[in-house]
Design a protein around this motif. Structure first.
Motif, PDB file in Angstrom:
ATOM      1  N   THR A  11       0.819  -1.216   0.000  1.00  0.00           N
ATOM      2  CA  THR A  11       0.000   0.000   0.000  1.00  0.00           C
ATOM      3  C   THR A  11       0.850   1.263   0.000  1.00  0.00           C
ATOM      4  OG1 THR A  11      -0.152  -0.066   2.416  1.00  0.00           O
ATOM      5  CG2 THR A  11      -1.928  -1.134   1.148  1.00  0.00           C
ATOM      6  N   GLY A  12       2.142   1.123   0.213  1.00  0.00           N
ATOM      7  CA  GLY A  12       2.992   2.299   0.211  1.00  0.00           C
ATOM      8  C   GLY A  12       4.412   1.968   0.616  1.00  0.00           C
ATOM      9  N   ALA A  58      14.451   1.491   3.576  1.00  0.00           N
ATOM     10  CA  ALA A  58      13.147   1.712   2.941  1.00  0.00           C
ATOM     11  C   ALA A  58      12.168   0.734   3.582  1.00  0.00           C
ATOM     12  CB  ALA A  58      13.225   1.482   1.437  1.00  0.00           C
ATOM     13  N   VAL A  59      10.952   1.196   3.822  1.00  0.00           N
ATOM     14  CA  VAL A  59       9.965   0.400   4.534  1.00  0.00           C
ATOM     15  C   VAL A  59       8.720   0.244   3.666  1.00  0.00           C
ATOM     16  CG1 VAL A  59       8.539   0.199   6.604  1.00  0.00           C
ATOM     17  CG2 VAL A  59      10.811   1.273   6.742  1.00  0.00           C
ATOM     18  N   ILE A  60       8.313  -1.005   3.420  1.00  0.00           N
ATOM     19  CA  ILE A  60       7.095  -1.299   2.675  1.00  0.00           C
ATOM     20  C   ILE A  60       5.962  -1.504   3.675  1.00  0.00           C
ATOM     21  CG2 ILE A  60       6.019  -2.747   0.913  1.00  0.00           C
ATOM     22  CD1 ILE A  60       8.818  -3.867   0.306  1.00  0.00           C
ATOM     23  N   GLY A  83      10.193  -1.849  -7.070  1.00  0.00           N
ATOM     24  CA  GLY A  83       8.817  -2.011  -7.511  1.00  0.00           C
ATOM     25  C   GLY A  83       8.779  -2.698  -8.856  1.00  0.00           C
ATOM     26  N   ALA A  84       8.436  -3.991  -8.844  1.00  0.00           N
ATOM     27  CA  ALA A  84       8.282  -4.774 -10.073  1.00  0.00           C
ATOM     28  C   ALA A  84       6.820  -5.187 -10.175  1.00  0.00           C
ATOM     29  CB  ALA A  84       9.201  -5.985 -10.052  1.00  0.00           C
ATOM     30  N   ASP A  85       5.931  -4.269  -9.800  1.00  0.00           N
ATOM     31  CA  ASP A  85       4.512  -4.588  -9.628  1.00  0.00           C
ATOM     32  C   ASP A  85       3.621  -4.050 -10.742  1.00  0.00           C
ATOM     33  OD1 ASP A  85       5.300  -2.136  -8.543  1.00  0.00           O
ATOM     34  OD2 ASP A  85       3.752  -2.119  -7.001  1.00  0.00           O
ATOM     35  N   GLY A  86       4.162  -3.964 -11.950  1.00  0.00           N
ATOM     36  CA  GLY A  86       3.332  -3.769 -13.133  1.00  0.00           C
ATOM     37  C   GLY A  86       2.928  -2.336 -13.432  1.00  0.00           C
ATOM     38  N   HIS A 135       3.292   4.712  -7.529  1.00  0.00           N
ATOM     39  CA  HIS A 135       2.286   5.667  -7.072  1.00  0.00           C
ATOM     40  C   HIS A 135       2.674   6.248  -5.715  1.00  0.00           C
ATOM     41  CE1 HIS A 135      -1.525   7.064  -5.320  1.00  0.00           C
ATOM     42  NE2 HIS A 135      -1.907   7.248  -6.563  1.00  0.00           N
ATOM     43  N   SER A 136       3.178   5.407  -4.815  1.00  0.00           N
ATOM     44  CA  SER A 136       3.524   5.863  -3.480  1.00  0.00           C
ATOM     45  C   SER A 136       4.721   6.813  -3.490  1.00  0.00           C
ATOM     46  CB  SER A 136       3.832   4.657  -2.586  1.00  0.00           C
ATOM     47  OG  SER A 136       4.305   5.049  -1.324  1.00  0.00           O
TER      48      SER A 136
END
Length: 401
Positions: free
Chosen positions: A132-133, A141-143, A158-161, A168-169
Motif C-alpha cells: 500500500t505504500g 526503505a519500509v514497505i 517495484g516490479a509490480d506492473g 504511485h507511493s
C-alpha cells in the motif's frame, strides 16, 4: 565495521520480480519477493523471448529447463490479411541464432514464471502481501502492506506492473495511456487445428490488415497455438488478464479475413480480452533506496514483443550493480541502473506505439511501403535482439560510488 551487501525487497512476483530475486541470490544477496496475489498467476498465454532475453535466462540458469517446452519457430512469416499472400518471410531457427548468438523462443508465460520460481525457491516469495505504500528513513526503505504488516530493506524494487503501487507511493499519481485498442488472447490445442495444413510447420505468423492485426505462434513444445488479435475499440477499457472476450464479437471483427485466421478464431472457445495501455516514459525511476523495474518503470504496448525481455534485462543489470556495492551505497547503484537502462526502454516504448499503426494500415501505398521495409527487418531490429545486457553493463555502466 565490515561492509555488507544490501538486503533487497522486491514488490511483485511476475517475470521481472522473480528474475531479479534469482539474480540477486545467485550473487549472494538476500532478497525476498512480496506478491499481492494468494498464488502466482499462470495467466498471460504466450510470449516471445528474443536473443536478448534468452541471454538473461541463460545467465540465471533457467534456459536449459525451459528448452523442453519452448519452441524455436522456423521463420517469421508476414501475410496479407485477405489473400494470405506471404509478403516476406525471415528465417529464425538457424539464421537468427547465428546472427544474434542465442535462439528466438516462443513459450508460455507461465512456464517462464515457474522456471524462475523453481530456481529461486518458494520460501523466498511471500504471497498475499499487497503493498500500500513505501516510506524511506535515513537507513532503510519500509514497505507497508494492506494487512498492517511492514517489511524493511536496504533497497525496495517495484516490479509490480503498470499500475505499480510502489511508483504511485513514491512518485505520485499518473495516468496510464489507453491505446484505443484491445487484444484478444487464447491458447488453442493444435489437435483442434489439424485441418489447417500450414500449422504443421512451427512458424511465427503475423497477419496485417486494415485497422487490426493477428499474430499466432506455437508454444508448449508445439502442443498449443497462442494468438493475439488486436482490434480497435475505445469503449473496452478493462485491463485484466482474466477478463473474458465474446467469441462472436471477435469473429465478427475479422470477418472477410483469410480462412487461416478465421478458422483459428473459430477454435478459440474462451478468448481473454484486455485493453492495451502503456505509460509516458518516467522522468526518473529511482529515488533514494527505491527503484522500479519492468512495466512499473516502462510499460509498453506489445507490438515489439519486448515487455518480458526488457524486464529480464532490467533484472540482470540491477542484480549485478547491487552486487558491486554495499548496503550503505545502495542509492548510487540504483541511479547507475537507471542511467544504463532508461534510454533503451524509452526507445522501445516509442517503437511499440509506432508499430501499432504500421501493423494496421489499409491496403494502398502506405501498406506497400511498409511491406517493402519488412525485407530489412533483421537489420532494423538488430539493436534490440543483439543487445547483451551484461555486456553493456561491463562496457558502459559507471561503478556505484
Amino acid at each position: 565495521m565490515t561492509a555488507r551487501h544490501p538486503y533487497v525487497a522486491v514488490v511483485g512476483g511476475g517475470i521481472g520480480g522473480l528474475a531479479l530475486a534469482l539474480g540477486l541470490r545467485r550473487q549472494g544477496i538476500e532478497a525476498v519477493v512480496h506478491e499481492q496475489a494468494p498464488g502466482l498467476a499462470h495467466a498471460g498465454a504466450g510470449i516471445a523471448i528474443g536473443a536478448n532475453g534468452h541471454r538473461v535466462l541463460r545467465e540465471l540458469g533457467v534456459a536449459e529447463p525451459l528448452a523442453a517446452t519452448a519452441v524455436r519457430p522456423l521463420r517469421a512469416d508476414f501475410r496479407h490479411w485477405r489473400t494470405g499472400r506471404s509478403m516476406v518471410a525471415h528465417r529464425l531457427a538457424d539464421t537468427y541464432e547465428q546472427r544474434f548468438g542465442a535462439p528466438f523462443w516462443t513459450v508460455e508465460r507461465a512456464a517462464v514464471q515457474q522456471a524462475l520460481l523453481t530456481a529461486l525457491g518458494p520460501r523466498h516469495v511471500r504471497l498475499g502481501a499487497r503493498c500500500t505504500g513505501v516510506e524511506q528513513t535515513a537507513d532503510a526503505a519500509v514497505i507497508r502492506f494492506a494487512d498492517g504488516s511492514t517489511a524493511e530493506a536496504d533497497a525496495v524494487v517495484g516490479a509490480d506492473g503498470i499500475h505499480s503501487a510502489v511508483r504511485h507511493s513514491v512518485f505520485g499519481p499518473d495516468e496510464a495511456v489507453f491505446s484505443g485498442t484491445s487484444g484478444y488472447r487464447a491458447l488453442v490445442p493444435m489437435e483442434r487445428l489439424r485441418h489447417i495444413p500450414e500449422l504443421a510447420e512451427l512458424v511465427l505468423w503475423l497477419w496485417f490488415g486494415p485497422g487490426r492485426h493477428f499474430i499466432a505462434y506455437p508454444v508448449a513444445a508445439g502442443r498449443l497455438l497462442n494468438f493475439l488479435a488486436v482490434v480497435p475499440d475505445r469503449n473496452w477499457t478493462v485491463e485484466s488478464w482474466s477478463a473474458q472476450g465474446d467469441p462472436a464479437v471477435l469473429r465478427a471483427a475479422f470477418a472477410g479475413w483469410h480462412p487461416f485466421v478465421t478458422e483459428i478464431l473459430d477454435a478459440a472457445e474462451h478468448p481473454g480480452r484486455w485493453a492495451l495501455y502503456d505509460r509516458e516514459p518516467q522522468r526518473t525511476w529511482s529515488t533514494g533506496r527505491v527503484t522500479l523495474l519492468g512495466d512499473a518503470a516502462h510499460a509498453m504496448l506489445p507490438h515489439h514483443g519486448q515487455g518480458a525481455n526488457q524486464a529480464l534485462e532490467d533484472a540482470v543489470t540491477l542484480a549485478r550493480l547491487l552486487a558491486r556495492t554495499d548496503a550503505g551505497r545502495t542509492s548510487s547503484a540504483l541511479r547507475a541502473y537507471e542511467r544504463l537502462r532508461r534510454p533503451r526502454t524509452r526507445l522501445l516504448q516509442a517503437g511499440s506505439r509506432k508499430n501499432a499503426g504500421c501493423f494496421q494500415l489499409p491496403d494502398g501505398p502506405e501498406a506497400d511501403a511498409r511491406n517493402a521495409r519488412l525485407a530489412t527487418l533483421p537489420d532494423d531490429l538488430a539493436w534490440i535482439h543483439g543487445h547483451d545486457a551484461l555486456g553493456a553493463l561491463h562496457t558502459t555502466a559507471p561503478e556505484p560510488v
